[in-house]
Design an enzyme around this catalytic site. Structure first.
Site, PDB file in Angstrom:
ATOM      1  N   GLY A   1      75.342 -10.686   4.637  1.00  0.00           N
ATOM      2  CA  GLY A   1      76.435 -11.321   5.397  1.00  0.00           C
ATOM      3  C   GLY A   1      75.930 -12.365   6.365  1.00  0.00           C
ATOM      4  O   GLY A   1      74.735 -12.517   6.590  1.00  0.00           O
TER       5      GLY A   1
ATOM      6  N   GLY B   1      74.772 -13.462   9.356  1.00  0.00           N
ATOM      7  CA  GLY B   1      74.224 -12.818  10.550  1.00  0.00           C
ATOM      8  C   GLY B   1      74.180 -13.768  11.728  1.00  0.00           C
ATOM      9  O   GLY B   1      74.068 -13.362  12.878  1.00  0.00           O
TER      10      GLY B   1
ATOM     11  N   LYS C   1      75.977 -22.638  12.728  1.00  0.00           N
ATOM     12  CA  LYS C   1      74.815 -21.777  12.489  1.00  0.00           C
ATOM     13  C   LYS C   1      74.085 -21.640  13.815  1.00  0.00           C
ATOM     14  O   LYS C   1      73.733 -22.646  14.447  1.00  0.00           O
ATOM     15  CB  LYS C   1      73.913 -22.429  11.432  1.00  0.00           C
ATOM     16  CG  LYS C   1      72.786 -21.520  10.970  1.00  0.00           C
ATOM     17  CD  LYS C   1      72.197 -22.019   9.662  1.00  0.00           C
ATOM     18  CE  LYS C   1      70.947 -21.258   9.283  1.00  0.00           C
ATOM     19  NZ  LYS C   1      70.355 -21.781   8.053  1.00  0.00           N
TER      20      LYS C   1
ATOM     21  N   ASP D   1      69.396 -11.825  16.345  1.00  0.00           N
ATOM     22  CA  ASP D   1      70.157 -12.122  17.556  1.00  0.00           C
ATOM     23  C   ASP D   1      71.306 -13.095  17.311  1.00  0.00           C
ATOM     24  O   ASP D   1      72.036 -13.462  18.228  1.00  0.00           O
ATOM     25  CB  ASP D   1      69.225 -12.690  18.644  1.00  0.00           C
ATOM     26  CG  ASP D   1      68.435 -13.892  18.140  1.00  0.00           C
ATOM     27  OD1 ASP D   1      68.764 -14.413  17.059  1.00  0.00           O
ATOM     28  OD2 ASP D   1      67.479 -14.305  18.824  1.00  0.00           O
ATOM     29  N   GLY D   2      71.426 -13.556  16.060  1.00  0.00           N
ATOM     30  CA  GLY D   2      72.525 -14.479  15.749  1.00  0.00           C
ATOM     31  C   GLY D   2      72.278 -15.907  16.206  1.00  0.00           C
ATOM     32  O   GLY D   2      73.168 -16.749  16.105  1.00  0.00           O
TER      33      GLY D   2
ATOM     34  N   ARG E   1      77.560 -26.993  10.064  1.00  0.00           N
ATOM     35  CA  ARG E   1      77.371 -27.425   8.675  1.00  0.00           C
ATOM     36  C   ARG E   1      78.690 -27.353   7.918  1.00  0.00           C
ATOM     37  O   ARG E   1      79.608 -26.637   8.318  1.00  0.00           O
ATOM     38  CB  ARG E   1      76.247 -26.655   7.999  1.00  0.00           C
ATOM     39  CG  ARG E   1      76.439 -25.170   7.997  1.00  0.00           C
ATOM     40  CD  ARG E   1      75.222 -24.513   7.352  1.00  0.00           C
ATOM     41  NE  ARG E   1      75.419 -23.092   7.192  1.00  0.00           N
ATOM     42  CZ  ARG E   1      74.552 -22.285   6.630  1.00  0.00           C
ATOM     43  NH1 ARG E   1      73.424 -22.764   6.152  1.00  0.00           N
ATOM     44  NH2 ARG E   1      74.799 -21.000   6.521  1.00  0.00           N
TER      45      ARG E   1
ATOM     46  N   ASP F   1      71.654 -14.479  -2.163  1.00  0.00           N
ATOM     47  CA  ASP F   1      72.552 -14.760  -1.035  1.00  0.00           C
ATOM     48  C   ASP F   1      72.416 -16.210  -0.576  1.00  0.00           C
ATOM     49  O   ASP F   1      73.197 -16.666   0.247  1.00  0.00           O
ATOM     50  CB  ASP F   1      72.272 -13.804   0.137  1.00  0.00           C
ATOM     51  CG  ASP F   1      70.809 -13.771   0.529  1.00  0.00           C
ATOM     52  OD1 ASP F   1      69.969 -13.497  -0.354  1.00  0.00           O
ATOM     53  OD2 ASP F   1      70.489 -14.040   1.700  1.00  0.00           O
TER      54      ASP F   1
ATOM     55  N   ASP G   1      71.442 -23.166   2.815  1.00  0.00           N
ATOM     56  CA  ASP G   1      70.504 -22.397   3.635  1.00  0.00           C
ATOM     57  C   ASP G   1      69.106 -23.000   3.626  1.00  0.00           C
ATOM     58  O   ASP G   1      68.184 -22.503   2.976  1.00  0.00           O
ATOM     59  CB  ASP G   1      70.452 -20.919   3.201  1.00  0.00           C
ATOM     60  CG  ASP G   1      71.585 -20.133   3.846  1.00  0.00           C
ATOM     61  OD1 ASP G   1      72.522 -20.763   4.366  1.00  0.00           O
ATOM     62  OD2 ASP G   1      71.531 -18.895   3.841  1.00  0.00           O
TER      63      ASP G   1
HETATM   64  P1  AMP Z   1      68.094 -16.158   5.383  1.00  0.00           P
HETATM   65  O1  AMP Z   1      66.728 -15.704   5.006  1.00  0.00           O
HETATM   66  O2  AMP Z   1      68.109 -17.160   6.539  1.00  0.00           O
HETATM   67  O3  AMP Z   1      68.924 -16.597   4.234  1.00  0.00           O
HETATM   68  O4  AMP Z   1      68.804 -14.880   6.016  1.00  0.00           O
HETATM   69  C1  AMP Z   1      68.961 -13.659   5.372  1.00  0.00           C
HETATM   70  C2  AMP Z   1      69.957 -12.832   6.140  1.00  0.00           C
HETATM   71  O5  AMP Z   1      69.507 -12.600   7.472  1.00  0.00           O
HETATM   72  C3  AMP Z   1      71.330 -13.446   6.269  1.00  0.00           C
HETATM   73  O6  AMP Z   1      72.277 -12.429   6.208  1.00  0.00           O
HETATM   74  C4  AMP Z   1      71.284 -14.089   7.627  1.00  0.00           C
HETATM   75  O7  AMP Z   1      72.556 -14.289   8.188  1.00  0.00           O
HETATM   76  C5  AMP Z   1      70.459 -13.083   8.414  1.00  0.00           C
HETATM   77  N1  AMP Z   1      69.765 -13.680   9.561  1.00  0.00           N
HETATM   78  C6  AMP Z   1      68.731 -14.551   9.526  1.00  0.00           C
HETATM   79  N2  AMP Z   1      68.358 -14.883  10.780  1.00  0.00           N
HETATM   80  C7  AMP Z   1      69.150 -14.207  11.636  1.00  0.00           C
HETATM   81  C8  AMP Z   1      69.259 -14.103  13.066  1.00  0.00           C
HETATM   82  N3  AMP Z   1      68.460 -14.792  13.885  1.00  0.00           N
HETATM   83  N4  AMP Z   1      70.201 -13.290  13.560  1.00  0.00           N
HETATM   84  C9  AMP Z   1      71.007 -12.587  12.765  1.00  0.00           C
HETATM   85  N5  AMP Z   1      70.956 -12.620  11.418  1.00  0.00           N
HETATM   86  C10 AMP Z   1      70.041 -13.422  10.852  1.00  0.00           C
HETATM   87 MG    MG Z   2      70.679 -17.143   3.868  1.00  0.00          MG
END
Ligand code: AMP
Ligand code: MG
Length: 520
Positions: A100, A102, A122, A134-135, A192, A269, A279
């Site tokens: 999801g 994040g 983002k 931490d989002g 984005r 994802d 992404d």
């Molecule tokens: P990614 O590798 O960036 O595609 O992220 C994989 C998953 O981790 C996705 O569900 C992202 O939303 C979540 N995610 C990555 N970085 C963060 C963050 N700093 N805080 C919360 N969720 C994250």
């Molecule tokens: Mg991603």
């Protein structure tokens, strides 16, 4: 600031019944409502005027206070309900369960000139899908996504886009190399934009939970808004949907191979249902031509997502999507046929793309072996991919003996090239020149065609890093310079010749230039 807001995703699809922003598994919902975090001191660093115009905003609105408020997450537009999307995925080949958004929050959808755009922040704070994160997002990764997604669009590669890049005014703690050395970095927010951010993983989430009712709702929604030409939903339409997604995914990856882009994290994802590059994380650009290269340090061991493996991974990811859509069709054969076709199409489209890169218009039986020989040569001695293909267009038909000189500048350490390597290249130029004899175009026209598919300027890894280093010191002018440079990647830009050079030595092993982690 006036926008023609017209939400569909969060209106037509089921939302999470819980509204508190706590991390959890979310069932029977495509999204959860969340309020973006209010940043301490948002500051606009850059905006894409083209993108603003696409969503119906003029130049003046971009410099307004309202623009900063909305696209930093400080203020929510009236009658909108921001949300985080629920999806699952396979990461590095393994099932990862619910993931999801994040740290992405969709604000709203707009319609402008009959186009639909979803606008998403983002780095705007936690969501129910944030897991351990931490989002938030740091400035370095935000600059990389902002610059690269717009650059890809101008290269003609299907991609999500970017509207704005802001500083949040808050610091974010990151362990960039995952080696126990965490540091505070500047936080940033990118807005984005894409017609939709639906990924393969959104379908996988429902399929894994056997929630076929919502799987169908999601597929029907996708067809209604993004593939309306496929017709009313039925088993046949779901198969056609899969076929379209397979075609688009392949086209996207062929473009990546053409320009030398390595995504770095092709998890399911991170695969768009519209076949868009999505992404931008630890992506990179090929400098030395190398099928085995990946920029992602997290993938250093297996190199699953290396340059030469991207087409295979596209297929693997499509197989996961096929598994997810299967319950709607209950027949495996149509999916198998499409997956087999992907492999055949890959061969032919890849050949067609490579023909265009070396300026061949006619189709000859031996072209595949001419191209395979070229790829062998490219691997003999380190050579810059972008510069090589651009210089190759200067070849003069009938002069194979000068072929090597035409491309010499593309080599690293060209004075040290061994004789046997030189001989191989000379041999290749003999065959290439012979092959050109049956082409009708004169040199000048062949060159013009080649320059339409071989970019002169790409966002070399070190270029993004220079912009990041400056930005971390409070100087943002290089972001604007690169942004403008990359708007016309196929044009000769004599004033920008300094960016048409091989990676400098200092960048060879520098973090951020050739090595990137997922930390962002
Ligand atoms: P990614 O590798 O960036 O595609 O992220 C994989 C998953 O981790 C996705 O569900 C992202 O939303 C979540 N995610 C990555 N970085 C963060 C963050 N700093 N805080 C919360 N969720 C994250
Ligand atoms: Mg991603």
């Amino acid at each position: 600031m006036r926008l023609n807001i017209n939400d569909t995703f969060n209106k037509e699809l089921p939302s999470d019944s819980k509204t508190e922003n706590t991390r959890r598994q979310v069932f029977e919902a495509t999204h959860s409502y969340v309020i973006p975090r209010v940043p301490s001191y948002p500051k606009l660093l850059h905006a894409s005027i083209e993108m603003a115009e696409e969503v119906g905003l003029d130049k003046e609105s971009v410099s307004s206070k309202a623009f900063i408020e909305v696209f930093s997450g400080s203020k929510i537009q009236p009658k909108t309900k921001p949300y985080a999307m629920a999806y699952a995925g396979h990461q590095f080949g393994n099932w990862a369960g619910q993931l999801g958004d994040g740290r992405a929050i969709s604000l709203f959808e707009v319609e402008h000139h009959k186009n639909r755009w979803a606008l998403q922040l983002k780095g705007a704070g936690e969501t129910p899908y944030s897991r351990q994160g931490d989002g938030l997002a740091v400035l370095r990764s935000s600059i990389r996504e902002y610059l690269c997604s717009e650059a890809m669009c101008h290269l003609g590669v299907p991609t999500t886009r970017a509207l704005s890049l802001m500083l949040s005014g808050d610091d974010v703690l990151r362990d960039m190399l995952y080696d126990g050395n965490a540091n505070y970095e500047k936080g940033a927010i990118v807005c984005r934009v894409a017609p939709t951010f639906i990924r393969f993983g959104n379908f996988e989430l429902f399929a894994a939970r056997k929630d076929y009712k919502n799987l169908k709702k999601l597929a029907d929604y996708t067809i209604k808004y993004f593939y309306p030409q496929l017709g009313k939903s039925s088993k046949e339409t779901y198969i056609k949907l899969f076929k379209e997604v397979a075609n688009r995914t392949l086209d996207m990856i062929i473009h990546w191979q053409r320009v030398g882009f390595v995504h770095g994290v092709m998890n399911t994802d991170n695969m768009s249902i519209l076949g868009l590059t999505i992404d931008y994380g630890p992506y990179g650009w090929l400098e030395g031509f190398d099928f085995g290269w990946t920029p992602n340090t997290t993938d250093r061991q297996n190199k699953r997502y290396r340059f030469g493996n991207q087409p295979n991974i596209g297929l693997w990811n499509l197989l996961q999507l096929a598994n997810a859509l299967y319950p709607l069709v209950e027949e495996g054969e149509p999916f198998e046929t499409i997956l087999n076709q992907y492999q055949t199409d890959f061969e032919s489209k890849s050949l067609e793309m490579m023909r265009s890169k070396i300026g061949l218009q006619k189709e000859e039986d031996n072209d595949a072996s001419l191209i395979a020989d070229l790829e062998d040569c490219l691997l003999l001695w380190e050579i810059d991919m972008t510069i090589f293909f651009r210089l190759l267009s200067n070849h003069k038909k009938g002069n194979p003996q000068y072929g090597f000189e035409v491309i010499r500048k593309a080599f690293y350490d060209s004075t040290a090239i061994k004789d046997e390597v030189l001989d191989k290249w000379k041999g290749w130029f003999m065959s290439y020149d012979q092959r050109l004899q049956i082409e009708e175009l004169i040199d000048q026209h062949r060159k013009a065609n080649m320059n339409l598919v071989n970019p002169k300027y790409v966002l070399r890894n070190y270029m993004a890093q220079l912009a990041i280093d400056d930005a971390n010191k409070g100087n943002y002018s290089l972001i604007d310079e690169l942004f403008n440079l990359l708007k016309k990647p196929y044009d000769e830009q004599p004033e920008n010749e300094k960016w048409f050079v091989k990676r400098p030595d200092w960048a060879r092993h520098k973090v951020g230039c050739s090595m990137l982690s997922c930390s962002s």
